[in-house]
Scaffold this active site. Sequence first.
Site, PDB file in Angstrom:
ATOM      1  N   TYR A  62       0.846  -1.209   0.000  1.00 14.98           N
ATOM      2  CA  TYR A  62       0.000   0.000   0.000  1.00 14.98           C
ATOM      3  C   TYR A  62       0.876   1.253   0.000  1.00 14.98           C
ATOM      4  O   TYR A  62       0.661   2.174  -0.792  1.00 14.98           O
ATOM      5  CB  TYR A  62      -0.912  -0.029   1.226  1.00 14.98           C
ATOM      6  CG  TYR A  62      -1.885   1.131   1.299  1.00 14.98           C
ATOM      7  CD1 TYR A  62      -3.052   1.138   0.541  1.00 14.98           C
ATOM      8  CD2 TYR A  62      -1.640   2.224   2.130  1.00 14.98           C
ATOM      9  CE1 TYR A  62      -3.955   2.198   0.621  1.00 14.98           C
ATOM     10  CE2 TYR A  62      -2.536   3.283   2.209  1.00 14.98           C
ATOM     11  CZ  TYR A  62      -3.691   3.260   1.454  1.00 14.98           C
ATOM     12  OH  TYR A  62      -4.578   4.317   1.530  1.00 14.98           O
ATOM     13  N   LYS A  77       1.091   4.084  -2.953  1.00 13.98           N
ATOM     14  CA  LYS A  77       0.683   5.479  -2.748  1.00 13.98           C
ATOM     15  C   LYS A  77       1.829   6.444  -3.068  1.00 13.98           C
ATOM     16  O   LYS A  77       1.594   7.580  -3.458  1.00 13.98           O
ATOM     17  CB  LYS A  77       0.159   5.680  -1.323  1.00 13.98           C
ATOM     18  CG  LYS A  77      -1.197   4.990  -1.083  1.00 13.98           C
ATOM     19  CD  LYS A  77      -2.285   5.562  -2.008  1.00 13.98           C
ATOM     20  CE  LYS A  77      -3.667   5.017  -1.719  1.00 13.98           C
ATOM     21  NZ  LYS A  77      -4.707   5.589  -2.600  1.00 13.98           N
TER      22      LYS A  77
HETATM   23  P1  NDP Z   1     -13.678   3.305   1.112  1.00 13.48           P
HETATM   24  O1  NDP Z   1     -13.365   1.882   1.364  1.00 13.48           O
HETATM   25  O2  NDP Z   1     -14.863   3.914   1.788  1.00 13.48           O
HETATM   26  O3  NDP Z   1     -13.795   3.589  -0.432  1.00 13.48           O
HETATM   27  C1  NDP Z   1     -12.991   2.978  -1.388  1.00 13.48           C
HETATM   28  C2  NDP Z   1     -13.719   3.093  -2.702  1.00 13.48           C
HETATM   29  O4  NDP Z   1     -12.912   2.520  -3.732  1.00 13.48           O
HETATM   30  C3  NDP Z   1     -15.043   2.357  -2.702  1.00 13.48           C
HETATM   31  O5  NDP Z   1     -16.027   3.186  -3.296  1.00 13.48           O
HETATM   32  C4  NDP Z   1     -14.785   1.148  -3.571  1.00 13.48           C
HETATM   33  O6  NDP Z   1     -15.983   0.822  -4.243  1.00 13.48           O
HETATM   34  C5  NDP Z   1     -13.749   1.706  -4.519  1.00 13.48           C
HETATM   35  N1  NDP Z   1     -12.957   0.683  -5.184  1.00 13.48           N
HETATM   36  C6  NDP Z   1     -12.115  -0.213  -4.614  1.00 13.48           C
HETATM   37  N2  NDP Z   1     -11.599  -1.014  -5.557  1.00 13.48           N
HETATM   38  C7  NDP Z   1     -12.130  -0.601  -6.742  1.00 13.48           C
HETATM   39  C8  NDP Z   1     -11.989  -1.039  -8.075  1.00 13.48           C
HETATM   40  N3  NDP Z   1     -11.193  -2.074  -8.388  1.00 13.48           N
HETATM   41  N4  NDP Z   1     -12.676  -0.398  -9.041  1.00 13.48           N
HETATM   42  C9  NDP Z   1     -13.500   0.637  -8.746  1.00 13.48           C
HETATM   43  N5  NDP Z   1     -13.658   1.103  -7.498  1.00 13.48           N
HETATM   44  C10 NDP Z   1     -12.990   0.474  -6.509  1.00 13.48           C
HETATM   45  O7  NDP Z   1     -12.337   4.090   1.520  1.00 13.48           O
HETATM   46  P2  NDP Z   1     -11.908   5.615   1.531  1.00 13.48           P
HETATM   47  O8  NDP Z   1     -13.003   6.517   1.124  1.00 13.48           O
HETATM   48  O9  NDP Z   1     -11.240   5.819   2.816  1.00 13.48           O
HETATM   49  O10 NDP Z   1     -10.777   5.602   0.408  1.00 13.48           O
HETATM   50  C11 NDP Z   1     -10.688   6.550  -0.622  1.00 13.48           C
HETATM   51  C12 NDP Z   1      -9.217   6.769  -0.985  1.00 13.48           C
HETATM   52  O11 NDP Z   1      -8.554   7.381   0.112  1.00 13.48           O
HETATM   53  C13 NDP Z   1      -8.438   5.482  -1.271  1.00 13.48           C
HETATM   54  O12 NDP Z   1      -7.600   5.691  -2.383  1.00 13.48           O
HETATM   55  C14 NDP Z   1      -7.616   5.287  -0.014  1.00 13.48           C
HETATM   56  O13 NDP Z   1      -6.445   4.556  -0.266  1.00 13.48           O
HETATM   57  C15 NDP Z   1      -7.328   6.718   0.369  1.00 13.48           C
HETATM   58  N6  NDP Z   1      -6.962   6.939   1.766  1.00 13.48           N
HETATM   59  C16 NDP Z   1      -7.816   6.571   2.784  1.00 13.48           C
HETATM   60  C17 NDP Z   1      -7.476   6.855   4.095  1.00 13.48           C
HETATM   61  C18 NDP Z   1      -8.392   6.530   5.240  1.00 13.48           C
HETATM   62  O14 NDP Z   1      -7.960   6.652   6.403  1.00 13.48           O
HETATM   63  N7  NDP Z   1      -9.647   6.152   5.015  1.00 13.48           N
HETATM   64  C19 NDP Z   1      -6.209   7.508   4.432  1.00 13.48           C
HETATM   65  C20 NDP Z   1      -5.410   7.870   3.287  1.00 13.48           C
HETATM   66  C21 NDP Z   1      -5.791   7.589   2.021  1.00 13.48           C
HETATM   67  P3  NDP Z   1     -16.486  -0.646  -4.685  1.00 13.48           P
HETATM   68  O15 NDP Z   1     -16.091  -1.597  -3.602  1.00 13.48           O
HETATM   69  O16 NDP Z   1     -17.965  -0.449  -4.825  1.00 13.48           O
HETATM   70  O17 NDP Z   1     -15.819  -0.885  -5.990  1.00 13.48           O
END
Ligand code: NDP
Length: 252
Positions: A156, A160
């Site tokens: 991860y 990133k």
């Molecule tokens: P969530 O798990 O709530 O959201 C992740 C989203 O990514 C979901 O909507 C999921 O939708 C989608 N997703 C995952 N894999 C795929 C795929 N193969 N194709 C299309 N969509 C995909 O997490 P966050 O909102 O927290 O994450 C958003 C971003 O922020 C990410 O990039 C994460 O790495 C980053 N981030 C998060 C942090 C945190 O503390 N939460 C901290 C730092 C960065 P579905 O399963 O429906 O496809």
Amino acid sequence: MGRLENKVAVVTGASSGMGEAIAKLFASEGASVVAMARRKERLDDLIKEIEAGGGKATAVAGDVTIEEDVQNSIKTAVDEYGKLDIVISNAGLLDQMTPVADVTDDLWDAVFDVNVKGPMRFFRAAIPLMEEAGGGTFVTVSSLGGIKCGIAGSTYIASKHAVLGLAKSVAYMYADKNIRSNVIAPGAVMTEMGQTSDTSERGMERAQLTMACMPRMGEASEIAQLALFLASDESSLVNGAVVTADAGWGAG
Ligand code: NDP
């Protein structure tokens, strides 16, 4: 007048967390939104909510690791709303905090396919359209773990860092085409991500050591506000920037 009036935006990972918050905020600021993720029912609920509030949005059920789904998202923006101004590459995948000695090739490839190659596919598909239209803007969601710390699994963290470099290369390479590319580096944000117990014991133990200096968790809506600024014309001079949103955690 909304801050994104007449703009058309594709938001990936819009079925939950930050992507969902970004899609809602953008629509409320006048953008037409193409909301992309794999969970169709979640997207359908989101579209209903946006439309009930008077906004415009379309769901595209798809996977950022599938080229055809990426193309379909971009095509939907153009077919439904006539153009593409903004791409928010937000979809992301965790790696269960796996330390490098336990990383399998499959885990590495799966995480990079979503976190790095996913945004690359969107840059590749959208840039020709933006060039032709005279400009556009990208916002990529990396992580605090993409700039300074190693607090998460090895794959991860590496992904990133990689996506941040990719986004910067776009910023410089296409600056003369009026295309901007900026990065958000969130600290810990309250979302569904990370709400799994299927994590490496060692990875969790190491990560938890740093929690004492985390001022507070962020809300998805706070990340959405930053994405709004970076996607709007208000940030017209900002290109190739990495903006942390971590309540000061990374400053500690
Ligand atoms: P969530 O798990 O709530 O959201 C992740 C989203 O990514 C979901 O909507 C999921 O939708 C989608 N997703 C995952 N894999 C795929 C795929 N193969 N194709 C299309 N969509 C995909 O997490 P966050 O909102 O927290 O994450 C958003 C971003 O922020 C990410 O990039 C994460 O790495 C980053 N981030 C998060 C942090 C945190 O503390 N939460 C901290 C730092 C960065 P579905 O399963 O429906 O496809």
